[in-house]
Scaffold this active site. Sequence first.
Site, PDB file in Angstrom:
ATOM      1  N   HIS A  59       0.843  -1.195   0.000  1.00 22.10           N
ATOM      2  CA  HIS A  59       0.000   0.000   0.000  1.00 22.10           C
ATOM      3  C   HIS A  59       0.885   1.255   0.000  1.00 22.10           C
ATOM      4  O   HIS A  59       0.727   2.147  -0.831  1.00 22.10           O
ATOM      5  CB  HIS A  59      -0.891  -0.051   1.248  1.00 22.10           C
ATOM      6  CG  HIS A  59      -1.720   1.172   1.504  1.00 22.10           C
ATOM      7  ND1 HIS A  59      -3.088   1.137   1.503  1.00 22.10           N
ATOM      8  CD2 HIS A  59      -1.371   2.451   1.775  1.00 22.10           C
ATOM      9  CE1 HIS A  59      -3.550   2.353   1.765  1.00 22.10           C
ATOM     10  NE2 HIS A  59      -2.532   3.177   1.937  1.00 22.10           N
ATOM     11  N   GLU A  60       1.850   1.294   0.921  1.00 18.08           N
ATOM     12  CA  GLU A  60       2.731   2.469   1.024  1.00 18.08           C
ATOM     13  C   GLU A  60       3.603   2.621  -0.212  1.00 18.08           C
ATOM     14  O   GLU A  60       3.844   3.733  -0.681  1.00 18.08           O
ATOM     15  CB  GLU A  60       3.612   2.375   2.269  1.00 18.08           C
ATOM     16  CG  GLU A  60       2.872   2.482   3.574  1.00 18.08           C
ATOM     17  CD  GLU A  60       1.958   3.702   3.657  1.00 18.08           C
ATOM     18  OE1 GLU A  60       2.345   4.776   3.178  1.00 18.08           O
ATOM     19  OE2 GLU A  60       0.844   3.557   4.184  1.00 18.08           O
ATOM     20  N   HIS A  71       1.767   4.335  -3.029  1.00 18.06           N
ATOM     21  CA  HIS A  71       1.786   5.797  -2.869  1.00 18.06           C
ATOM     22  C   HIS A  71       3.129   6.349  -3.360  1.00 18.06           C
ATOM     23  O   HIS A  71       3.179   7.337  -4.086  1.00 18.06           O
ATOM     24  CB  HIS A  71       1.701   6.184  -1.386  1.00 18.06           C
ATOM     25  CG  HIS A  71       0.340   6.067  -0.775  1.00 18.06           C
ATOM     26  ND1 HIS A  71      -0.764   6.679  -1.312  1.00 18.06           N
ATOM     27  CD2 HIS A  71      -0.089   5.436   0.347  1.00 18.06           C
ATOM     28  CE1 HIS A  71      -1.815   6.419  -0.535  1.00 18.06           C
ATOM     29  NE2 HIS A  71      -1.431   5.660   0.475  1.00 18.06           N
TER      30      HIS A  71
END
Length: 383
Positions: free
Chosen positions: A73-74, A77
Amino acid sequence: MLSGRSFRLGRIGGITINIDYTWFIIFALFVFLLATAYFPAVLAHVPHPASPLMVWGTAVLTSVLFFGSVLAHELSHSFVARRHGIPINSITLFIFGGVAQMEDEPQTPGDEFKMAIAGPLASIAIGVLFIMLLAGAHNVLPPLANAALWYLGAINIILAVFNLLPGFPLDGGRVFRSLVWAITHDLRRATQIASITGQGFGWIFIVLGLASLVVPVLGKYITVWMALIGWFLVSAARSSYQQVVMRDTLSHVPVRDVMHPTVEAVPATLSVQQLVTDYFLRGSSSALPVELNGTVTGVVGVEDVQALPRDAWSGTLVSEIARPLTQEQTLHPDDDAWAATSRMAHGNRDRVLITEGDHVEGIVTRGSILRWLQTHKPGFATG
Ligand SMILES: [Zn+2]
């Protein structure tokens, strides 16, 4: 400023992955809850329950896969941010997920929107993948593996939904901020509105969480944990707005007001031992200009001294450990203090030299900016 409490796991695609120490507590809690509550509940109605070793092993593996999902997820980004010209040096994984350390704010509402939405989209994709695996293989897999797949699918989707709540600094808050920003063309105002919305959501969570203790109907659907998440939302929204205000404040202060003026330069021919006793131990500056025959040739910092073994201090000259001026980042005294802050973040350095022509006027460090904020804006005293 988050370092010191985290440990370095490794690097992926040029991004350093750090783990905050609090993460280990949550990881242990995850394994414990899976092995003692969730898996036993699922396996209670199964004819041949798994051995304790299998249950604990699966709990560890499931937790590793979940935290791998948080990392993915990170990373999504970060990769989108980098594609839009915002460098990401590191990702720190915390209790509630992760924080990608952006060195800069996005330049346009469109960039911010894409960056913010990338994480939840990754979580949804990963969640759907686990559910599809479960749908395809549940007949051949043992019940324990099915339970793990279901858990991983559900938790990734819950993670995406939670992050999409429209409270800044959550991803949803950033999406929301980008929309307000696109309408108002004013980033500070958009941040303020997103932060207030975030605090509003936080308070609703706190009230609902506390109410679940006394109202039985509510207690069926939610728990007091919701109040804890609400408290996290309120404080995160507040501090991230403060950060934007801090940037706004510092960008209106000339760096000459913040800098540590260099009243004296260190002769290049001095020994490191003398440098320590006569300069660093007496003054408050952590870096000093070095001069040779009346001209400043470089800078020496406390970290350069620390890199040298102590027994070599008296036999080494300052000129041997000083860094040439060309390696330093410089600003003019009229530049603003925010420029100094972001230079330090970009260059991963602890100082910026303030020069006018050939003359070194002063040195700005993270410490001098913090001191300025503490005296002029006491509300920022937290660092
Ligand atoms: Zn995210």
